[in-house]
Design an enzyme around this catalytic site. Structure first.
Site, PDB file in Angstrom:
ATOM      1  N   GLY A  35       0.837  -1.210   0.000  1.00 24.71           N
ATOM      2  CA  GLY A  35       0.000   0.000   0.000  1.00 24.71           C
ATOM      3  C   GLY A  35       0.866   1.253   0.000  1.00 24.71           C
ATOM      4  O   GLY A  35       0.619   2.207  -0.754  1.00 24.71           O
ATOM      5  N   HIS A  36       1.905   1.264   0.846  1.00 28.30           N
ATOM      6  CA  HIS A  36       2.820   2.422   0.870  1.00 28.30           C
ATOM      7  C   HIS A  36       3.554   2.556  -0.475  1.00 28.30           C
ATOM      8  O   HIS A  36       3.755   3.666  -0.967  1.00 28.30           O
ATOM      9  CB  HIS A  36       3.889   2.251   1.955  1.00 28.30           C
ATOM     10  N   VAL A  46      -4.706  -0.948  -1.160  1.00 30.23           N
ATOM     11  CA  VAL A  46      -4.164  -2.162  -1.783  1.00 30.23           C
ATOM     12  C   VAL A  46      -4.565  -3.337  -0.893  1.00 30.23           C
ATOM     13  O   VAL A  46      -4.460  -3.262   0.336  1.00 30.23           O
ATOM     14  CB  VAL A  46      -2.633  -2.076  -1.920  1.00 30.23           C
ATOM     15  N   LYS A 105      -7.340   3.555   2.853  1.00 27.92           N
ATOM     16  CA  LYS A 105      -7.707   2.624   3.927  1.00 27.92           C
ATOM     17  C   LYS A 105      -8.009   3.438   5.194  1.00 27.92           C
ATOM     18  O   LYS A 105      -8.925   3.145   5.932  1.00 27.92           O
ATOM     19  CB  LYS A 105      -6.599   1.623   4.214  1.00 27.92           C
ATOM     20  N   ASP A 106      -7.206   4.489   5.399  1.00 26.68           N
ATOM     21  CA  ASP A 106      -7.432   5.395   6.539  1.00 26.68           C
ATOM     22  C   ASP A 106      -8.360   6.525   6.070  1.00 26.68           C
ATOM     23  O   ASP A 106      -7.948   7.676   5.949  1.00 26.68           O
ATOM     24  CB  ASP A 106      -6.091   5.935   7.043  1.00 26.68           C
TER      25      ASP A 106
HETATM   26  O1  PAF Z   1      -1.090   6.967   8.106  1.00 20.99           O
HETATM   27  C1  PAF Z   1      -0.019   7.038   8.748  1.00 20.99           C
HETATM   28  O2  PAF Z   1       0.906   6.254   8.550  1.00 20.99           O
HETATM   29  C2  PAF Z   1       0.153   8.122   9.805  1.00 20.99           C
HETATM   30  O3  PAF Z   1      -1.038   8.375  10.481  1.00 20.99           O
HETATM   31  C3  PAF Z   1       0.750   9.426   9.229  1.00 20.99           C
HETATM   32  C4  PAF Z   1      -0.173  10.068   8.213  1.00 20.99           C
HETATM   33  C5  PAF Z   1       2.092   9.147   8.599  1.00 20.99           C
HETATM   34  C6  PAF Z   1       0.954  10.448  10.381  1.00 20.99           C
HETATM   35  O4  PAF Z   1       1.814   9.961  11.351  1.00 20.99           O
END
Ligand code: PAF
Length: 282
Positions: free
Chosen positions: A36-37, A176, A149-150
């Protein structure tokens, strides 16, 4: 890929790149990178000359008793993945560099931050909004990339950017999923193998609730659809924090008249808390 540990060094490097006419794309993360990242980084790569990724496990978004100490830290593997994905700069700030002991300012997106996950994790979204505002001020990106997802986190950051006139274009990126449907998450690493198989039922519950909303044409009350999903999840061994059919604009409970819908859910499976959602138009 350049690795930068201080705010001053990052500002100097990005100043030069900006003066050279480069656009800066930013992907904030807490590390333990998964597909996903990497999709965020690849999307950013296509849209800017300079891609900055931060890895910072932000203490202010963890509540007492949460997993700040045990949150997976996998810096060596993360570096390899970012190199392969084409990131230009990796920013790895220290807690003492990010948070002055005398700091008195907190960014709070009222209303939105207390709903859903905010009701179960008091202060969590203030920690997120504050660190993202700080990172935006440090990096000053043209664009910033966040996974859907968030979903609630994205809604809060979008509201903060609008309300504080932060000059950044936010780019939401689709979740993902594993072939089973389970949304990729750093916390999936906490699941045992049988739990991981079971965890895919969360997405199944979301897909089924979406189908019921679409097929019932408003005849079936949303509260009943939520209850059905919760019983399905309880039978499968989940404890549900919330399973809520919302309108996507402000994440309030949806009415049959609302057209843009998101179903948000958070559950606990064993020791792991999982969140997921499904967004659609009616
Ligand atoms: O989604 C994340 O990984 C975290 O909440 C973020 C946006 C990097 C903030 O620490």
């Amino acid at each position: 890929m350049q690795i930068v540990k201080t705010i001053a060094e990052l500002r100097a490097i990005l100043g030069n790149r900006r003066r050279a006419g480069e656009r800066i794309a930013f992907v904030p993360t807490m590390g333990n990178l998964h597909a996903g990242h990497i999709r965020l980084v690849e999307t950013a790569r296509r849209q800017a000359e300079c891609v900055v990724v931060s890895i910072f496990v932000n203490p202010t978004q963890f509540g007492p008793g949460e997993d700040f100490e045990t949150y997976p830290r996998t810096e060596a593997e993360d570096r390899e993945k970012l190199l392969a994905a084409g990131a230009d700069l990796l920013f790895l700030p220290e807690i003492r560099d990010m948070y002055d002991p005398g700091a008195k300012t907190v960014v709070s997106v009222k209303g939105l931050s207390d709903l859903h996950c905010g009701a179960f994790r008091p202060g969590h979204f203030d920690g997120v909004a504050t660190v993202v505002a700080k990172l935006f001020n440090i990096v000053q990106p043209d664009s910033a990339f966040f996974g859907l997802k968030d979903y609630q986190q994205f809604a809060i950051i979008r509201t903060m950017v609008r309300d504080l006139n932060i000059p950044v274009a936010l780019v939401p990126v689709e979740t993902v999923r594993e072939p089973s449907g389970l949304a990729m998450s750093s916390r999936n690493g906490y699941l045992t193998e049988p739990e991981k198989v079971n965890a895919a039922k969360l997405y199944r519950a979301l897909c089924e609730a979406k189908e019921t909303v679409l097929l019932s044409g408003g005849r079936e009350a949303y509260a009943d659809i939520e209850r059905q999903a919760q019983s399905f999840l309880a039978e499968a061994g989940f404890k549900t924090d919330y399973f809520s059919i919302c309108r996507s604009s402000d994440l309030a409970a949806a009415t049959p008249e609302d057209r843009e819908i998101v179903i948000l859910a958070a559950v606990r499976l064993g020791k792991t808390r999982l969140i997921d959602n499904i967004a659609f138009s009616k």
